[in-house]
Design an enzyme around this catalytic site. Structure first.
Site, PDB file in Angstrom:
ATOM      1  N   ILE A  85       0.736  -1.141  -0.037  1.00  0.00           N
ATOM      2  CA  ILE A  85      -0.017  -0.008  -0.114  1.00  0.00           C
ATOM      3  C   ILE A  85       0.952   1.292  -0.091  1.00  0.00           C
ATOM      4  O   ILE A  85       1.960   1.559   0.769  1.00  0.00           O
ATOM      5  CB  ILE A  85      -0.885   0.055   1.385  1.00  0.00           C
ATOM      6  CG1 ILE A  85      -1.673  -1.420   1.419  1.00  0.00           C
ATOM      7  CG2 ILE A  85      -1.775   1.329   1.220  1.00  0.00           C
ATOM      8  CD1 ILE A  85      -2.304  -1.376   2.782  1.00  0.00           C
ATOM      9  N   CYS A  86       0.428   2.197  -1.006  1.00  0.00           N
ATOM     10  CA  CYS A  86       1.467   3.441  -0.997  1.00  0.00           C
ATOM     11  C   CYS A  86       0.384   4.527  -0.096  1.00  0.00           C
ATOM     12  O   CYS A  86      -0.600   4.875  -0.633  1.00  0.00           O
ATOM     13  CB  CYS A  86       1.392   3.935  -2.448  1.00  0.00           C
ATOM     14  SG  CYS A  86       2.275   5.306  -2.546  1.00  0.00           S
ATOM     15  N   LEU A  87       0.845   4.635   0.940  1.00  0.00           N
ATOM     16  CA  LEU A  87       0.191   5.563   2.176  1.00  0.00           C
ATOM     17  C   LEU A  87       1.090   6.221   2.914  1.00  0.00           C
ATOM     18  O   LEU A  87       1.968   5.591   3.568  1.00  0.00           O
ATOM     19  CB  LEU A  87      -0.924   4.774   2.709  1.00  0.00           C
ATOM     20  CG  LEU A  87      -2.023   5.420   3.524  1.00  0.00           C
ATOM     21  CD1 LEU A  87      -2.714   6.468   2.994  1.00  0.00           C
ATOM     22  CD2 LEU A  87      -2.734   4.704   4.405  1.00  0.00           C
TER      23      LEU A  87
END
Length: 153
Positions: A85-87
């Site tokens: 996840i890109c967060l």
């Protein structure tokens, strides 16, 4: 020691007062490995989907963020095929926004929000991101199809 007592507190809070649409539990009595489920939000292409996540809590937690990834495939510009996840809250500064005051409940809520509102300007999946930006109907169709295929019970 600090990690263990903090995790116990967090898990107990997640059990008694979970954020709406989120559940989280220990994976077979291993304190550093958790599982979570996020229900796809209403009025999103993930609606009615149940998404499983793996949470690995590092030795240095809460000074280091947990590693969270989707186990259920999801069609999303900010989540890759390995479930990463890109967060920003999942990364340490200076690139990320993780702070020890955040907790697993906050992270799961942030992921749930990201599912409802993708950030196409910071994608992990460039092709899905441009589809989201320039052909939203097709993106919504694909995301719904994936939800029905992989996340329905």
């Amino acid at each position: 020691m600090q990690r263990a007592s903090r995790l116990k507190r967090e898990l107990s809070l997640l059990a008694t007062e979970p954020p709406p649409g989120v559940t989280c539990w220990q994976n077979e009595n291993q304190l550093d490995e958790l599982r979570a489920q996020i229900l796809g939000g209403a009025d999103t292409p993930y609606e009615k989907g149940i998404f499983n996540l793996e949470i690995v809590v590092p030795e240095r937690y809460p000074f280091e963020p947990p590693k969270i990834r989707f186990l259920t495939p999801i069609y999303h510009p900010n989540i890759d095929s390995a479930g990463r996840i890109c967060l920003d809250v999942l990364k340490l500064p200076p690139k990320g926004a993780w702070r020890p005051s955040l907790n697993i409940s906050t992270l799961l809520t942030s992921i749930q929000l990201l599912m409802a509102e993708p950030n196409p300007d910071d994608p992990l999946m460039a092709d899905i991101s441009s589809e989201y930006k320039y052909n939203k109907q097709l993106f919504l169709l694909h995301a719904k199809e994936w939800t029905e295929k992989y996340a329905s019970q």
